[in-house]
Motif scaffolding. Structure first.
Motif, PDB file in Angstrom:
ATOM      1  N   VAL B 290       0.866  -1.171   0.000  1.00 18.60           N
ATOM      2  CA  VAL B 290       0.000   0.000   0.000  1.00 18.60           C
ATOM      3  C   VAL B 290       0.901   1.218   0.000  1.00 18.60           C
ATOM      4  O   VAL B 290       1.873   1.266   0.740  1.00 18.60           O
ATOM      5  N   GLU B 291       0.591   2.184  -0.826  1.00 18.92           N
ATOM      6  CA  GLU B 291       1.415   3.398  -0.851  1.00 18.92           C
ATOM      7  C   GLU B 291       0.509   4.609  -0.773  1.00 18.92           C
ATOM      8  O   GLU B 291      -0.579   4.617  -1.316  1.00 18.92           O
ATOM      9  N   HIS B 292       1.010   5.630  -0.133  1.00 14.32           N
ATOM     10  CA  HIS B 292       0.280   6.901  -0.142  1.00 14.32           C
ATOM     11  C   HIS B 292       1.301   8.013  -0.122  1.00 14.32           C
ATOM     12  O   HIS B 292       2.341   7.906   0.512  1.00 14.32           O
ATOM     13  N   ARG B 293       1.001   9.082  -0.806  1.00 15.60           N
ATOM     14  CA  ARG B 293       1.911  10.233  -0.795  1.00 15.60           C
ATOM     15  C   ARG B 293       1.183  11.427  -1.377  1.00 15.60           C
ATOM     16  O   ARG B 293       0.113  11.298  -1.948  1.00 15.60           O
ATOM     17  N   ARG B 294       1.800  12.568  -1.232  1.00 15.07           N
ATOM     18  CA  ARG B 294       1.287  13.729  -1.941  1.00 15.07           C
ATOM     19  C   ARG B 294       1.600  13.558  -3.410  1.00 15.07           C
ATOM     20  O   ARG B 294       2.636  13.012  -3.772  1.00 15.07           O
ATOM     21  N   ILE B 295       0.730  14.063  -4.246  1.00 10.74           N
ATOM     22  CA  ILE B 295       0.951  13.897  -5.681  1.00 10.74           C
ATOM     23  C   ILE B 295       2.261  14.554  -6.083  1.00 10.74           C
ATOM     24  O   ILE B 295       2.987  14.071  -6.943  1.00 10.74           O
ATOM     25  N   SER B 296       2.566  15.657  -5.403  1.00 11.36           N
ATOM     26  CA  SER B 296       3.754  16.393  -5.835  1.00 11.36           C
ATOM     27  C   SER B 296       5.032  15.828  -5.254  1.00 11.36           C
ATOM     28  O   SER B 296       6.101  16.275  -5.609  1.00 11.36           O
ATOM     29  N   GLU B 297       4.927  14.883  -4.359  1.00 10.84           N
ATOM     30  CA  GLU B 297       6.152  14.345  -3.755  1.00 10.84           C
ATOM     31  C   GLU B 297       6.319  12.897  -4.138  1.00 10.84           C
ATOM     32  O   GLU B 297       5.495  12.326  -4.834  1.00 10.84           O
ATOM     33  N   SER B 298       7.410  12.288  -3.657  1.00  5.22           N
ATOM     34  CA  SER B 298       7.660  10.902  -4.074  1.00  5.22           C
ATOM     35  C   SER B 298       7.713   9.937  -2.908  1.00  5.22           C
ATOM     36  O   SER B 298       7.745   8.748  -3.132  1.00  5.22           O
ATOM     37  N   SER B 299       7.750  10.426  -1.711  1.00  2.62           N
ATOM     38  CA  SER B 299       7.798   9.470  -0.607  1.00  2.62           C
ATOM     39  C   SER B 299       6.679   9.770   0.381  1.00  2.62           C
ATOM     40  O   SER B 299       6.218  10.908   0.472  1.00  2.62           O
ATOM     41  N   PRO B 300       6.237   8.758   1.109  1.00  5.46           N
ATOM     42  CA  PRO B 300       5.085   8.977   1.989  1.00  5.46           C
ATOM     43  C   PRO B 300       5.476   9.763   3.232  1.00  5.46           C
ATOM     44  O   PRO B 300       6.625   9.875   3.578  1.00  5.46           O
ATOM     45  N   ARG B 301       4.457  10.352   3.872  1.00  6.20           N
ATOM     46  CA  ARG B 301       4.672  11.059   5.114  1.00  6.20           C
ATOM     47  C   ARG B 301       3.660  10.540   6.120  1.00  6.20           C
ATOM     48  O   ARG B 301       2.649   9.982   5.741  1.00  6.20           O
ATOM     49  N   ASP B 302       3.913  10.808   7.387  1.00  2.98           N
ATOM     50  CA  ASP B 302       2.866  10.437   8.347  1.00  2.98           C
ATOM     51  C   ASP B 302       1.989  11.629   8.704  1.00  2.98           C
ATOM     52  O   ASP B 302       1.099  11.528   9.541  1.00  2.98           O
ATOM     53  N   GLN B 303       2.241  12.762   8.061  1.00  2.00           N
ATOM     54  CA  GLN B 303       1.472  13.950   8.377  1.00  2.00           C
ATOM     55  C   GLN B 303       1.207  14.707   7.094  1.00  2.00           C
ATOM     56  O   GLN B 303       2.142  15.185   6.457  1.00  2.00           O
ATOM     57  N   TYR B 304      -0.068  14.813   6.726  1.00  2.00           N
ATOM     58  CA  TYR B 304      -0.396  15.613   5.561  1.00  2.00           C
ATOM     59  C   TYR B 304      -1.111  16.860   6.023  1.00  2.00           C
ATOM     60  O   TYR B 304      -1.515  16.974   7.168  1.00  2.00           O
ATOM     61  N   ARG B 305      -1.324  17.777   5.092  1.00  4.52           N
ATOM     62  CA  ARG B 305      -1.959  19.035   5.437  1.00  4.52           C
ATOM     63  C   ARG B 305      -3.352  19.031   4.879  1.00  4.52           C
ATOM     64  O   ARG B 305      -3.626  18.323   3.903  1.00  4.52           O
ATOM     65  N   ILE B 306      -4.252  19.834   5.457  1.00  9.19           N
ATOM     66  CA  ILE B 306      -5.606  19.862   4.916  1.00  9.19           C
ATOM     67  C   ILE B 306      -5.546  20.383   3.481  1.00  9.19           C
ATOM     68  O   ILE B 306      -4.687  21.172   3.125  1.00  9.19           O
ATOM     69  N   LYS B 307      -6.493  19.904   2.692  1.00  8.98           N
ATOM     70  CA  LYS B 307      -6.591  20.282   1.284  1.00  8.98           C
ATOM     71  C   LYS B 307      -5.335  19.929   0.488  1.00  8.98           C
ATOM     72  O   LYS B 307      -5.048  20.560  -0.515  1.00  8.98           O
ATOM     73  N   ASP B 308      -4.638  18.925   0.930  1.00 10.75           N
ATOM     74  CA  ASP B 308      -3.522  18.414   0.131  1.00 10.75           C
ATOM     75  C   ASP B 308      -4.066  17.503  -0.947  1.00 10.75           C
ATOM     76  O   ASP B 308      -5.074  16.837  -0.766  1.00 10.75           O
ATOM     77  N   ASP B 309      -3.349  17.421  -2.072  1.00 11.96           N
ATOM     78  CA  ASP B 309      -3.725  16.454  -3.104  1.00 11.96           C
ATOM     79  C   ASP B 309      -2.943  15.182  -2.868  1.00 11.96           C
ATOM     80  O   ASP B 309      -1.720  15.188  -2.881  1.00 11.96           O
ATOM     81  N   LEU B 310      -3.661  14.119  -2.644  1.00 15.15           N
ATOM     82  CA  LEU B 310      -3.021  12.864  -2.261  1.00 15.15           C
ATOM     83  C   LEU B 310      -3.275  11.798  -3.310  1.00 15.15           C
ATOM     84  O   LEU B 310      -4.282  11.833  -4.021  1.00 15.15           O
ATOM     85  N   ILE B 311      -2.371  10.836  -3.362  1.00 18.84           N
ATOM     86  CA  ILE B 311      -2.558   9.697  -4.243  1.00 18.84           C
ATOM     87  C   ILE B 311      -2.336   8.436  -3.417  1.00 18.84           C
ATOM     88  O   ILE B 311      -1.438   8.388  -2.575  1.00 18.84           O
ATOM     89  N   TYR B 312      -3.178   7.446  -3.650  1.00 20.18           N
ATOM     90  CA  TYR B 312      -3.131   6.212  -2.872  1.00 20.18           C
ATOM     91  C   TYR B 312      -3.069   5.053  -3.848  1.00 20.18           C
ATOM     92  O   TYR B 312      -3.852   4.984  -4.796  1.00 20.18           O
ATOM     93  N   ARG B 313      -2.129   4.158  -3.622  1.00 22.12           N
ATOM     94  CA  ARG B 313      -1.982   3.028  -4.522  1.00 22.12           C
ATOM     95  C   ARG B 313      -1.957   1.745  -3.725  1.00 22.12           C
ATOM     96  O   ARG B 313      -1.408   1.684  -2.628  1.00 22.12           O
ATOM     97  N   ILE B 314      -2.513   0.710  -4.301  1.00 21.92           N
ATOM     98  CA  ILE B 314      -2.561  -0.581  -3.616  1.00 21.92           C
ATOM     99  C   ILE B 314      -2.290  -1.664  -4.637  1.00 21.92           C
ATOM    100  O   ILE B 314      -2.698  -1.562  -5.803  1.00 21.92           O
ATOM    101  N   HIS B 315      -1.561  -2.678  -4.227  1.00 18.09           N
ATOM    102  CA  HIS B 315      -1.200  -3.758  -5.140  1.00 18.09           C
ATOM    103  C   HIS B 315      -1.842  -5.045  -4.661  1.00 18.09           C
ATOM    104  O   HIS B 315      -1.670  -5.444  -3.505  1.00 18.09           O
ATOM    105  N   VAL B 316      -2.609  -5.664  -5.530  1.00 19.70           N
ATOM    106  CA  VAL B 316      -3.359  -6.867  -5.163  1.00 19.70           C
ATOM    107  C   VAL B 316      -2.885  -8.021  -6.038  1.00 19.70           C
ATOM    108  O   VAL B 316      -2.724  -7.869  -7.246  1.00 19.70           O
ATOM    109  N   SER B 317      -2.663  -9.166  -5.415  1.00 20.04           N
ATOM    110  CA  SER B 317      -2.357 -10.356  -6.216  1.00 20.04           C
ATOM    111  C   SER B 317      -3.352 -11.451  -5.907  1.00 20.04           C
ATOM    112  O   SER B 317      -3.901 -11.517  -4.808  1.00 20.04           O
TER     113      SER B 317
END
Lengths: 772, 444, 127
Positions: B290-317
């Motif tokens: 499972v991955e999550h990060r801001r669209i503009s960044e490349s690594s995840p954080r444990d703290q995002y800001r309100i009204k941030d643009d986020l992207i969430y990815r999940i890999h299923v097999s």
């Protein structure tokens, strides 16, 4: 004619000696103030006490470790889970900033003092400064000797010590110092009419706003003072300069604190200051015009001007209040006016023990003999009635009212009681220490009484010898006529005290009372106000001390045996301590800003397990913590606080939770077999008494706090399981079970695990068969 | 639409699985069978399982060894509870331990329950109730006069189970069933494989009419009949993926049931298909990452800001039983992401990424509330493994210097403040320069 | 400042004309009796008052959206106004007698310090 022959010195020698003695006296007073607050540190250890200081300590740790910017923007995800708390915008940062600055200074000097020690010892340190500030203020009222007396009174008076012992790291630790210094600078500004002092008062006022929510006291006290002076006809341009400088700079400065925001211009608590400000502008304008016009014309203009201004002002105020631009008085302050308001509408405010009305013995315990001297001092202020005396009179009236309404506000009464008592006592001593005898009644020579220069070293000496001392009220009353004469001016030598025996009697009595005062204060401090409240102490039958450390035992169990992000639910009293010592997310804590969240916890605690369980799961609660004092007799436990949980929950869900359900049909609060069904099924009851019967092995269990015998069958728990119970059963921690893997409700799942069989079910027809 | 894609998924697996299959959970099977049963009578079933790569260990109900778990570690990946008839079981296969083994969150043991023809033994009766399966009164097997093999033997039925992608290896045909039916509760974890025919009912085969008379008198209450009764029911545990199947007929597995009157039945295929679903060969999915990060960044954080643009990815097999490998699958088209704080604030669809097999992603804007939020993916479909993932992050409000600084609508105020300062400086200059005018005036 | 005091018989004048004549007298008395330096202060006061009124009107009529900017700008005018008025009182010979320990030079120094602190808070609050 003098009673004693005093040695004569050159005046400069006298003044120098007097200053030296005063400085030494102040240093000793500061030392006494600091050392009398160290009982808890010496008896137990250097630990933060109570509840609120734990949060301040956590915030200061963030400040010390991450710097001011991170602290300013700190969002705490572990408080009020899952809502989080924006700490930067919801606290008064003055206390943490002060500790941070001291910490950084010490580290810059290469003294690696731990931040915990800085926090624990901050309050005693500032109490020394408070003594000095009180000295300065009382010096303005009467003279230096009264100042020294006031300094020692406030240094060791229990009313102030209770909130500033070492370890009580709360806003009041620095707020009282700021209160006194702001008042002192205000009085100086008023006396001099100096804009510099007015601005300095504004700067300290800003510091006070940043430090304590009680700054509203200053916000209303200074305008009230100015207003009363206006009513007394004592307008002067000095008043105008001082007040305007203070208000203009101070209000703008106070809005810099994010937590205060725009309140100074939008809420009713601050409108008095604005009103007096406007009034002062008008009066000053009128005064300025008065000099330029003939009196008749001036009267005419004045009349029309006042009419126009009055109408306009009234319309504006009414209009703004009606359109709700100006917010009405908030609940916290309104409850001071209408004392029944909080119990009905805001149970959280009413439930805090510090918000209860003050009982009469509390006045004596906190102030001892000062409370008797207090009215005498106020009457003496009426005799002189300079502007600063008007201020003290107003302060004493308002503080007396507030102290009567809420125990917590004894703290604001203590400084003015110390000041006025010092004035009274100092006047008494002045009279009886005066070595001049009055002239013979038939001789009409006017004897010069000793000048104040010669008086001072005597008073200074005496007051250094007994920085402890109290005068009996009877003695004060007897002395009043002579004091009154003395106050009128020392030029007349017709009044005075004859003979050395009266002097020795009264002064000896005063010394005795001062000694009793010191003994009382020290005794009260060491027994009543120096308990860390995290650690309890009791006496074993053989007299040795028994330390009950259950709280820390339980919090450290949580800290060492649970996953880092497990959420703990408890009543809001313990939130800060859990966050500070166990370092786990909590649902509610002492900040009590979100009533609905607290009511949710209250509902979970007072409902049966089946109803609480969805609430617990929704909030991701992993552990529940309750305090139970029934084994050792600790009466501050959750069963005694239970009704407040019910009331607060009832405030939000009146249909589901009714307080009357938790009482017996006769209206008693029982926990034995007569307890009502709602009581027996509530989560709080079950958690408190689960397996309590096991301790008594056969004999019926006995709750030592409620003094009731428990029913033979203890409660059973299906949805939660016991995780930890401390040594004296004070803290009990339960783990919330996850949902059943087979999709059953946990009660049947638990019954199945215990080997119970379910009833077989029959199929239900979906159609009605034809009649046979 | 959903059905189509899902069936595509399953058919792919079916084709591959029919050849040779291995379970994703392990190979060791413990067969706990009744003492009165002869293993040889069911040899086709055992051989079929062995051919698929399972290691069978046999044990009688009354024996204590081999134990199902030692020191709380399960010893077997699967258990077949084969028609025990005793009233008590040893502790390690007691109903409570079976539930415990099944619901182990990390290493669940899959269980196949096969019941005695007429009377399920009482521990299994009680256990069934915990699953939501209730059995008719004792000694009342299923009777159907319209689907019976022969009119004199109404308890042996010839049924046609539905062909589903989840029971690979069974491609239609008749199945001989002789046993009990059961009723299912509305527990959503139950999966129906085979229902009773509408014309069937449970009664004592010697006095079948008694039941009907009784029931008619009470208006239809208590009549164990009809198509809502189940014959084969599956169960998927809430967390951990363990599966259990209840089969009401022992005869389904019998060698002798593979042919009736000379015509072959599909019993063997059906039995093995049921086993393959239960033993987690087919329809098994898992979340790899499972991955999550801001669209503009490349690594995840444990703290995002309100009204941030986020992207969430999940890999299923999905597990491919033929190869024994986990292969990424992009066939799930109804997976949803919930961004939750107490209640979901955002609920959006996770769509497969073109070109990256197995990855699903979604982009959204963090809500205007600050707090502790969770990315929750909770996908449950019957017969498939449930996918559940929860990631906790904080959403913080704006920092004090992230607000827009100089606003155009405030220019009069800026102007005012600046002009006041300028005028102050000017005034000071004037005053100081204005000098000693007053003194001069006085002396004049 | 030694103009002869004028007296007016308030006999048969209507209020409006009484006020206007009082007003004219006021202006004349002001122009005559006020020292020049105090008049400089008064012009400064007038400018500040106009600036403050303008900002208030803008806030009331158009928008009060960046409320902190409004408070900062308006507060700066109010603060500067009262500081200057206090300074005027301390320097104006007719009122100087109330200030026993403040000399005009000290008054000016106080005024500067107060204004600088005020402006510091204003600019902190403005953005």
């Amino acid at each position: 004619m003098t009673i004693l022959k005093l040695p004569t010195f050159a005046p400069s020698t006298l003044t120098n000696a007097a200053s030296l003695i005063r400085i030494l006296a102040l240093a000793f007073i500061a030392g006494a103030a600091i050392s009398s607050r160290l009982f808890a540190v010496i008896n137990f250890e250097s630990i933060i006490h109570e509840f609120d200081p734990w949060f301040n300590y956590r915030a200061t740790r963030v400040l010390a470790s991450q710097g001011f910017t991170e602290f300013w923007n700190w969002f705490d995800p572990t408080a009020w889970y899952p809502l989080g708390r924006v700490v930067g915008g919801t606290i008064y940062p003055g206390l943490m900033a002060t500790s941070g600055v001291i910490y950084n200074i010490l580290h810059a000097l290469h003294l690696p003092v731990d931040i915990r020690n800085v926090c624990v010892l901050l309050a005693p340190g500032f109490s020394g400064l408070t003594a000095w500030a009180t000295y300065m203020l009382t010096k303005e009222l009467k003279d230096e000797s009264a100042g020294l007396l006031a300094a020692i009174f406030i240094g060791i008076a229990p009313g102030y010590i209770s909130r500033s012992v070492a370890g009580s790291y709360d806003n009041e630790a620095i707020a009282i110092f700021l209160l006194m210094i702001t008042f002192y600078i205000w009085i100086r500004a008023l006396k001099d009419g100096s804009v510099l002092y007015g601005t300095l008062a504004a700067v300290f006022y800003f510091y006070m706003v940043a430090a304590w929510g009680g700054y509203a006291f200053i916000t209303n006290m200074i305008p009230l003072h100015a207003f009363v002076l206006l009513l007394m006809g004592r307008f002067s341009h000095r008043l105008y300069s001082a007040y305007s400088a203070w208000y203009a700079v101070g209000t703008l400065a106070s809005m810099q604190v994010p937590f205060v925001g725009f309140q100074p211009v939008l809420t009713s608590e601050h409108m008095a200051a604005l009103g007096v400000f406007g009034l002062l502008q008008l009066v000053a304008f009128v005064e300025t015009i008065r000099n330029l016009l003939a009196s008749k014309q001036f009267q005419l203009m004045l009349r029309w001007f006042l009419i126009a201004a009055g109408v306009a002002g009234g319309l504006i105020i009414v209009g703004l209040t009606v359109t709700k631009t100006i917010a009405p008085w908030t609940g916290r302050f309104y409850s001071l006016w209408d004392t029944g308001y909080a119990k009905k509408y805001i149970p959280i405010i009413a439930s805090v023990s510090e918000h209860q009305p003050t009982a009469w013995p509390a006045f004596f315990m906190d102030l001892h003999m000062l409370i008797f001297l207090f009215p005498a001092g106020v009457v003496l202020c009426f005799k002189e009635l300079r502007e600063e005396h008007v201020f003290v009179i107003i302060y004493s009236v308002m503080a007396s009212y507030f102290a009567g309404v809420m125990v917590r506000l004894m703290l604001t009464l203590t400084p003015v009681v110390c000041m006025t008592a010092a004035i009274a006592l100092s006047s008494l001593l002045d009279t009886y220490l005066n070595v001049d005898e009055p002239a013979n009644p038939d001789a009409n020579g006017v004897k010069e009484t000793a000048t104040s220069g010669a008086e001072t070293p005597v008073d200074g000496t005496i007051s250094k010898k007994k920085k402890k001392g109290v005068a009996a009220a009877a003695a004060a009353a007897a002395v009043t006529p002579s004091i009154a004469t003395k106050a009128k001016g020392r030029s007349s030598a017709e009044n005075g005290i004859f003979g050395i025996d009266t002097r020795i009697l009264v002064i000896g009595n005063a010394i005795f009372m001062l000694v009793m005062f010191v003994l009382h204060c020290t005794w009260v401090t060491s027994t009543a106000y120096s308990s860390p409240s995290v650690v309890l102490a009791s006496r074993r039958p053989d007299g040795s001390q028994n330390i009950i450390d259950d709280f820390r035992e339980a919090y450290y169990w949580l800290r060492q045996n649970t996953p880092q992000d497990s959420v703990v639910m408890s009543w809001w009293d313990y939130g800060y301590q859990i966050a500070g010592m166990a370092d786990r997310p909590t649902l509610v804590d002492n900040n009590t800003w979100n009533n609905t969240h607290i009511a949710t916890v209250g509902k979970a605690m007072s409902s049966p397990e089946e109803i609480s369980y969805p609430i617990l799961r929704k909030h991701d609660v992993d552990y529940i913590l309750v305090i139970f004092g029934g084994l050792i007799g600790y009466s501050g436990d959750d069963v005694n606080k239970f009704l407040w949980m019910v009331r607060i929950a009832q405030g939000v869900w009146p249909d589901e939770i009714k307080e009357s359900n938790y009482f017996t049909p006769r209206g008693e609060y029982k926990v034995d077999d007569q307890a009502s069904e709602a009581m027996k099924n509530s989560l709080m009851y079950k958690m408190s008494y689960y397996r309590f019967n096991d301790l008594f092995s056969g004999a019926p269990a006995f709750d030592r706090v409620r003094n009731q015998q428990m029913p033979k069958e203890g409660p059973k728990l299906d949805y939660i399981e016991e995780a930890f119970t401390s040594e004296n059963w004070i803290v009990r921690i339960y783990k919330v079970k996850k949902e059943d893997p087979l999709g059953r409700d946990l009660k049947t799942a638990h019954a199945f695990d215990g080997g119970k069989r379910r009833k077989p079910s029959k199929p239900i027809s979906r159609r009605k068969a034809l009649a046979a | 639409m959903q059905q189509r894609l899902l069936s595509w998924l399953a058919i792919t697996l079916t084709v591959l699985a029919s050849a040779w299959a291995r379970s994703s959970a392990g190979d060791k099977v413990l067969v706990v069978s009744d003492a009165k049963l002869e293993a040889a009578e069911y040899s086709q079933f055992w051989d079929g399982l062995k051919n698929r790569g399972y290691e069978l260990t046999f044990r009688k109900t009354s024996e204590e060894a081999p134990a199902t778990s030692s020191f709380d570690v399960p010893s077997f990946s699967h258990i077949i509870v084969f028609a025990p008839s005793t009233k008590t079981y040893p502790a390690d296969i007691s109903p409570q331990s079976l539930v415990h083994l099944l619901s182990d969150p990390t290493q669940p043991t899959n269980i196949l329950f096969v019941l005695q023809p007429s009377t399920p033994s009482s521990p299994l009766r009680d256990l069934g109730r915990e699953f939501g399966i209730s059995f008719p009164p004792p000694a009342t097997p299923l009777i159907d006069y319209f689907n019976a093999v022969s009119p004199s033997n109404a308890t042996s039925l010839l049924l046609t189970p539905p062909v589903t992608p989840h029971t690979p290896g069974f491609n239609g045909g008749d199945v001989l069933y002789s046993g009990v039916a059961h009723l299912r509760s509305n527990n959503p974890l139950l999966v129906d494989f085979l229902n009773a025919p509408p014309t069937s009912f449970s009664a004592d085969p010697l006095e079948p009419a008694d039941v009907i008379v009784e029931v008619a008198a009470s208006g239809g209450e208590g009549f164990w009949a009809g198509g809502r009764m189940g014959l084969v029911t599956g169960f998927e545990v809430l967390r951990g993926g363990g599966r259990a199947t209840w089969v009401g007929s022992l005869d389904l597995f019998r060698n002798a049931a593979t042919a009736i009157n000379g015509k072959p039945t599909a019993n063997n295929a059906y039995a093995l298909a049921l086993a393959s679903w239960t033993f987690q060969e087919t329809s098994v999915l898992r979340i790899d990452s499972v991955e999550h990060r801001r669209i503009s960044e490349s690594s995840p954080r444990d703290q995002y800001r309100i009204k941030d643009d986020l992207i969430y990815r999940i890999h299923v097999s999905a597990y491919n039983p033929a190869t024994g490998e986990w292969e990424p699958t992009s066939q799930i088209d109804d997976m949803q992401l919930e961004f939750t704080m107490l209640d979901p604030h955002i609920r959006t669809a996770l769509s497969p990424v073109q070109g990256e097999k197995g990855w699903y992603e979604t982009k959204f804007r963090a809500p205007d509330r600050h707090g502790v939020f969770k990315f929750i993916v909770d996908w449950r479909r019957k017969r498939y493994t449930a996918l559940h993932s929860s990631t906790t992050v904080s959403v913080v409000p704006f920092r004090h210097n992230e607000y827009p600084r100089f606003l155009s609508s405030a220019w009069p105020y800026y102007l005012g403040a600046l002009s006041t300062s300028a005028a102050f400086v000017l005034f000071c200059a004037l005053w100081l320069l204005g000098g000693n005018e007053e003194e001069k005036k006085k002396t004049q | 400042m030694a103009g002869p005091k004028k007296t007016v018989t308030a006999s048969s004048q209507s209020p409006v004309s009484a006020i206007t004549s009082a007003g004219q007298d006021l202006v004349k008395s002001y122009v005559d009796n006020t020292p020049k330096r105090v008049k400089i202060i008064d012009t400064f006061l007038l400018f500040i008052m106009l600036s403050g009124v303008a900002q208030f009107v803008y806030c009331a009529l158009v928008t009060n959206f960046p409320f902190n900017a409004f408070l900062a700008g308006f507060g700066s005018t109010i603060g500067q106004f009262v500081l200057t008025a206090a300074f005027r009182a301390q320097v104006n010979p007719s009122t100087r007698s109330e200030f026993t320990i403040i000399s005009p030079e000290r008054a000016f120094a106080d005024f500067c310090i107060g204004s600088i602190i005020l402006h510091f808070f204003v600019y902190n609050f403005l953005g």
